[in-house]
Design an enzyme around this catalytic site. Structure first.
Site, PDB file in Angstrom:
ATOM      1  N   GLY A 255      16.864 -29.916  19.110  1.00 26.06           N
ATOM      2  CA  GLY A 255      16.938 -28.530  18.658  1.00 26.06           C
ATOM      3  C   GLY A 255      16.053 -28.300  17.464  1.00 26.06           C
ATOM      4  O   GLY A 255      15.597 -29.249  16.828  1.00 26.06           O
ATOM      5  N   PRO A 257      14.695 -27.404  13.692  1.00 26.46           N
ATOM      6  CA  PRO A 257      15.170 -27.933  12.415  1.00 26.46           C
ATOM      7  C   PRO A 257      16.253 -27.046  11.803  1.00 26.46           C
ATOM      8  O   PRO A 257      16.219 -25.823  11.961  1.00 26.46           O
ATOM      9  CB  PRO A 257      13.930 -27.946  11.534  1.00 26.46           C
ATOM     10  CG  PRO A 257      12.847 -27.295  12.283  1.00 26.46           C
ATOM     11  CD  PRO A 257      13.255 -27.131  13.691  1.00 26.46           C
ATOM     12  N   THR A 259      19.407 -26.786  12.501  1.00 27.79           N
ATOM     13  CA  THR A 259      20.466 -26.228  13.338  1.00 27.79           C
ATOM     14  C   THR A 259      21.724 -27.072  13.303  1.00 27.79           C
ATOM     15  O   THR A 259      22.671 -26.793  14.020  1.00 27.79           O
ATOM     16  CB  THR A 259      20.005 -26.086  14.799  1.00 27.79           C
ATOM     17  OG1 THR A 259      19.296 -27.257  15.162  1.00 27.79           O
ATOM     18  CG2 THR A 259      19.123 -24.884  14.953  1.00 27.79           C
ATOM     19  N   THR A 262      21.953 -33.219  12.251  1.00 31.82           N
ATOM     20  CA  THR A 262      22.401 -34.286  11.362  1.00 31.82           C
ATOM     21  C   THR A 262      23.863 -34.073  10.992  1.00 31.82           C
ATOM     22  O   THR A 262      24.659 -35.013  10.963  1.00 31.82           O
ATOM     23  CB  THR A 262      21.540 -34.293  10.088  1.00 31.82           C
ATOM     24  OG1 THR A 262      20.182 -34.164  10.468  1.00 31.82           O
ATOM     25  CG2 THR A 262      21.736 -35.552   9.313  1.00 31.82           C
ATOM     26  N   GLU A 479       3.183  -0.607   7.692  1.00 33.86           N
ATOM     27  CA  GLU A 479       4.549  -1.010   8.074  1.00 33.86           C
ATOM     28  C   GLU A 479       5.212   0.069   8.923  1.00 33.86           C
ATOM     29  O   GLU A 479       5.918  -0.225   9.880  1.00 33.86           O
ATOM     30  CB  GLU A 479       5.400  -1.302   6.831  1.00 33.86           C
ATOM     31  CG  GLU A 479       4.909  -2.464   5.971  1.00 33.86           C
ATOM     32  CD  GLU A 479       4.749  -3.766   6.739  1.00 33.86           C
ATOM     33  OE1 GLU A 479       5.461  -3.967   7.739  1.00 33.86           O
ATOM     34  OE2 GLU A 479       3.888  -4.576   6.355  1.00 33.86           O
ATOM     35  N   HIS A 482       4.218  -0.327  12.489  1.00 31.90           N
ATOM     36  CA  HIS A 482       5.023  -1.315  13.222  1.00 31.90           C
ATOM     37  C   HIS A 482       6.353  -0.699  13.628  1.00 31.90           C
ATOM     38  O   HIS A 482       6.791  -0.824  14.772  1.00 31.90           O
ATOM     39  CB  HIS A 482       5.347  -2.524  12.321  1.00 31.90           C
ATOM     40  CG  HIS A 482       4.187  -3.434  12.094  1.00 31.90           C
ATOM     41  ND1 HIS A 482       3.451  -3.953  13.109  1.00 31.90           N
ATOM     42  CD2 HIS A 482       3.657  -3.933  10.946  1.00 31.90           C
ATOM     43  CE1 HIS A 482       2.497  -4.736  12.602  1.00 31.90           C
ATOM     44  NE2 HIS A 482       2.604  -4.735  11.288  1.00 31.90           N
ATOM     45  N   ASP A 553      -0.794 -10.428  11.599  1.00 30.65           N
ATOM     46  CA  ASP A 553      -0.496  -9.743  12.862  1.00 30.65           C
ATOM     47  C   ASP A 553      -1.457 -10.208  13.942  1.00 30.65           C
ATOM     48  O   ASP A 553      -1.059 -10.533  15.055  1.00 30.65           O
ATOM     49  CB  ASP A 553      -0.674  -8.229  12.707  1.00 30.65           C
ATOM     50  CG  ASP A 553       0.348  -7.626  11.765  1.00 30.65           C
ATOM     51  OD1 ASP A 553       1.354  -8.310  11.502  1.00 30.65           O
ATOM     52  OD2 ASP A 553       0.137  -6.496  11.305  1.00 30.65           O
TER      53      ASP A 553
HETATM   54  P1  ADP Z   1      18.897 -30.693  11.344  1.00 29.19           P
HETATM   55  O1  ADP Z   1      19.211 -30.057  12.660  1.00 29.19           O
HETATM   56  O2  ADP Z   1      17.523 -30.403  10.905  1.00 29.19           O
HETATM   57  O3  ADP Z   1      19.291 -32.124  11.289  1.00 29.19           O
HETATM   58  P2  ADP Z   1      20.954 -30.426   9.398  1.00 29.19           P
HETATM   59  O4  ADP Z   1      22.074 -30.940  10.182  1.00 29.19           O
HETATM   60  O5  ADP Z   1      20.369 -31.363   8.402  1.00 29.19           O
HETATM   61  O6  ADP Z   1      19.809 -29.891  10.332  1.00 29.19           O
HETATM   62  O7  ADP Z   1      21.401 -29.088   8.691  1.00 29.19           O
HETATM   63  C1  ADP Z   1      21.072 -28.785   7.390  1.00 29.19           C
HETATM   64  C2  ADP Z   1      22.173 -28.012   6.723  1.00 29.19           C
HETATM   65  O8  ADP Z   1      22.338 -26.750   7.344  1.00 29.19           O
HETATM   66  C3  ADP Z   1      23.500 -28.680   6.831  1.00 29.19           C
HETATM   67  O9  ADP Z   1      23.690 -29.567   5.788  1.00 29.19           O
HETATM   68  C4  ADP Z   1      24.467 -27.506   6.769  1.00 29.19           C
HETATM   69  O10 ADP Z   1      24.734 -27.169   5.436  1.00 29.19           O
HETATM   70  C5  ADP Z   1      23.703 -26.377   7.388  1.00 29.19           C
HETATM   71  N1  ADP Z   1      24.071 -26.161   8.784  1.00 29.19           N
HETATM   72  C6  ADP Z   1      23.253 -26.261   9.849  1.00 29.19           C
HETATM   73  N2  ADP Z   1      23.903 -25.974  10.987  1.00 29.19           N
HETATM   74  C7  ADP Z   1      25.167 -25.727  10.658  1.00 29.19           C
HETATM   75  C8  ADP Z   1      26.337 -25.376  11.410  1.00 29.19           C
HETATM   76  N3  ADP Z   1      26.319 -25.236  12.728  1.00 29.19           N
HETATM   77  N4  ADP Z   1      27.483 -25.172  10.740  1.00 29.19           N
HETATM   78  C9  ADP Z   1      27.520 -25.296   9.404  1.00 29.19           C
HETATM   79  N5  ADP Z   1      26.458 -25.633   8.637  1.00 29.19           N
HETATM   80  C10 ADP Z   1      25.287 -25.828   9.238  1.00 29.19           C
END
Ligand code: ADP
Length: 686
Positions: A255, A257, A259, A262, A479, A482, A553
């Site tokens: 997915g 970055p 999201t 981690t 603007e 747009h 644009d």
């Molecule tokens: P990546 O997908 O890049 O590994 P991370 O897991 O590091 O992203 O997310 C970074 C930060 O964004 C997390 O530490 C959290 O605070 C926030 N975050 C991202 N997605 C969520 C989620 N679904 N729910 C709550 N916090 C989120």
């Protein structure tokens, strides 16, 4: 917020349970403060003593060698007191007195059989050789038995030895320091040379406090269910193997970055209560060849000894990129051997060994096919950007610790933040808190959140950027262009907000509510292009001239038009062909997968498409020039306008998404109720 950040911290050097740190006393401290070090001290001492000794004993210290000046030397010569002059290495003159001289200056020193002392009585430093010879000659003018200079070559062995000894000694010292630091770190410390092949994984287990649970991960319901299953595999493997099923070895989280990939993996550690090795793909890579492979081996060995457990490899594309044909860059070999080792290890452990590999990437398309085949990463979990419901939930999670004013409406904020990732939303919440604090507020209110959103989208407001009235007018019309085109086109995204407050390096911005759709039709893309060109078209229509302000644009439009023609097969002349390469290998090749003729056609079609769209934008704006002017005027006055203002000027959009809207609202409500009960269920299951 805070506790999340703590968890997010990567490798903490002083973790009590580093996997590569053998338990037990630290070897370096244990070594009695002695023998080895003592030996080295002796070597130093002997070296030093020898040098000093040579200095003293290398010379004859019986007679002192006084250095004399020119006057004294001439005087000695004139009075015929000199017996011998030896010119050593053409640098120093050593003067031996004859009997007469000795009796005058050194009456107690006796001469040898040849009439001189063993060592010279005086030395004289000569400047230039010619002048020295001349001086000796002149001084002895008229003397019957003049003394002649004899040349002596003498090896300055002290100097030569020093020349050799000092660098050697330095090398030795360097070597010793290196050996010592190696020895000291035998017991641990990832930085030492003995540990270079050890894995750098961070271990989280029952001793390490991972306080992220599924409650901290908002949305991502499907992902959670799948991940939950992984946890279950580890906890009750018999449940599955009893029926002959095999437990998956690897799960890939894919997915964009931010999201929450981690976060999801961390929450697994929190939920599963099994040891959890966390590292990043780049941790395998080092400047030494072969280290990556050895780290992979080490990681899996560690993991097997702690099974059941989870290995989490973040950013796996750092090593898992498709092994290419790219023979140009030899640097890939190391990465490839690391990847090969990973593949071997993943094949090597049985499905019931209790190790599951989780990996995260935002570029699954460039991963090596071998990595994705069944038996390795059998499962792929897609972690998408959150939709409006997801965003609301993420706001909820991150607002937990904040002091909120009554007017903060999560649903409204979720609507205002299309395209935001979880990380962006976390950032909005934090930024809003900081803003409120800066203003000395007791609570964080709605405006703080809106300001935070603006700031994250556009960067910091540049209040003192100097913009002339004329420029401001151009920006406003741009603007407004747009906004007008997108409002009047059926498939363009409806507008949320337009501003002409300069932020970051943009002078104005318009943002839209993108429909959350999975496929895009040709018509929709075309309308988006028209809306993007609406800014420049407005400049043309109103001022009759265009400016450089449309750079981004145009960039966007060009890319989109190219994608329509070459990737999505949306052009009549090119037809149903796509030159997209999902393996990413084309990035390395210099050859295009089409002929020159096709290339020409592509160029022609792209430019035709864009020109047609531009013309259409101009037509729309000419027709609705009044509305455009009203909008721009309002924009100049107020700097910010919203969708409602457009509605007032142009009327409701005939294709209003009222049905969609209703659906969305219903979904929001439903999700709200569902989440709470689901979360409770999940935690119970866990
Ligand atoms: P990546 O997908 O890049 O590994 P991370 O897991 O590091 O992203 O997310 C970074 C930060 O964004 C997390 O530490 C959290 O605070 C926030 N975050 C991202 N997605 C969520 C989620 N679904 N729910 C709550 N916090 C989120």
């Amino acid at each position: 917020m805070e506790n999340k950040d703590n968890i997010g911290a990567g490798n903490q050097p002083n973790q009590p349970n580093q996997p590569n740190q053998p338990n037990g006393p630290n070897l370096s401290n244990q070594r009695p403060n002695g023998k080895r070090r003592f030996n080295f001290m002796w070597i130093y001492a002997i070296l030093f003593a020898v040098l000093i000794g040579l200095q003293f004993f290398g010379r004859d210290s019986a007679t002192p060698q006084e250095e004399i000046d020119q006057g004294k030397f001439i005087e000695l010569l004139k009075q015929e007191e000199v017996g011998k002059i030896e010119l050593v290495n053409r640098e120093d003159a050593e003067i031996y007195l004859n009997k007469k001289g000795l009796s005058v200056y050194f009456p107690d020193v006796s001469a040898n059989a040849d009439g001189f002392t063993v060592s010279p009585n005086y030395t004289y430093k000569i400047g230039s050789l010619d002048r020295f010879e001349e001086m000796v000659e002149n001084a002895q003018e008229g003397i019957a038995n003049p003394v002649y200079i004899s040349n002596v070559r003498r090896n300055n062995w002290m100097g030569s030895i020093l020349e050799w000894v000092i660098p050697l000694a330095l090398l030795a010292v360097f070597y010793i320091i290196l050996m010592r630091s190696m020895g000291r770190s035998m017991g641990g410390g990832a930085g030492s040379i003995f540990n270079i092949g050890k894995s750098r994984a961070q271990l989280y287990d029952k001793n390490t406090n991972v306080n992220v649970t599924f409650k901290d991960v908002a949305g991502l319901e499907e992902a959670k269910v799948e991940i939950m299953e992984v946890v279950d595999f580890l906890k009750n493997p018999e449940k599955y193997t009893k029926l002959g099923g095999k437990i998956p070895k690897g799960v890939l989280l894919v997915g964009p970055p931010g999201t929450g990939k981690t976060l999801l993996a961390k929450s697994v550690a929190g939920e599963a209560n099994v040891p959890f090795f966390s590292l990043s793909g780049s941790d395998f890579v080092e400047m030494f060849v072969g280290v990556g492979a050895s780290r992979v081996r080490d990681l899996f060995n560690n993991a097997k000894s702690k099974a059941p457990c989870i290995i989490f490899i973040d950013e796996i594309d750092a090593i898992g990129r498709a092994r290419g044909k790219s023979a140009i860059t030899g640097g890939n070999d190391e990465r490839e051997s690391t990847l090969n080792q990973l593949l071997t290890e993943m094949d090597g452990f049985g499905t019931n060994s209790g190790v599951i590999v989780l990996a995260a990437t935002n570029r699954a398309d460039i991963l090596d096919k071998a990595l994705l085949r069944a038996g390795r990463f059998d499962r792929q979990i897609y972690v998408e950007l959150p939709d409006i419901v997801g965003r609301k939930e993420i706001f909820e999670v991150h607002m937990r610790g904040l002091k909120l004013a009554a007017d903060v409406d999560k649903e409204f904020l979720a609507k205002q933040t299309p395209g935001f990732s979880g990380a962006d939303i976390a950032n909005v919440c934090n930024e809003a808190a900081l803003m409120a604090a800066r203003k000395g507020k007791e609570e964080i209110d709605k405006q703080d959140f809106l300001d935070a959103v603006d700031r994250i989208i556009g960067g910091l407001e540049k209040k003192n950027k100097i913009i002339s009235a004329d420029e401001k007018k151009v920006i406003a019309f741009h603007e407004a262009g747009h906004a007008t085109t997108s409002w009047l086109l059926q498939y363009a995204h409806p507008l949320v907000k337009v501003t002409i407050v300069p932020r970051g390096n943009s002078l104005g911005a318009a943002w839209y509510l993108p429909e959350e759709r999975q496929i895009t039709t040709k018509e929709q893309m075309y309308h988006e292009i028209i809306a993007t060109l609406g800014g420049r078209a407005a400049e043309q229509v109103v001022f009759g001239q265009i400016s450089t302000g449309a750079l981004s644009d145009l960039e966007k439009v060009t890319k989109q038009a190219f994608a329509m023609v070459t990737y999505y097969g949306l052009d009549d002349e090119i037809g149903n062909l796509s030159f997209y390469d999902s393996t990413g290998q084309q990035d390395y090749s210099f050859q295009k997968p089409y002929s020159e003729k096709t290339a020409e056609t592509i160029d022609k079609q792209v430019s035709k498409l864009v020109e047609k769209a531009y013309q259409e934008a101009i037509d729309i704006l000419t027709e609705h020039r009044d509305g455009l002017t009203q909008l721009a005027t309002k924009l100049i006055e107020e700097e910010v306008i919203f969708g409602e203002d457009l509605e007032r000027i142009f009327g409701k959009r005939p294709w209003g998404n009222s049905e969609d809207e209703k659906l969305k609202n219903a979904a929001l409500k439903e999700a709200e109720e569902a989440t709470e009960s689901q979360l409770d269920n999940q935690t119970e299951n866990a």
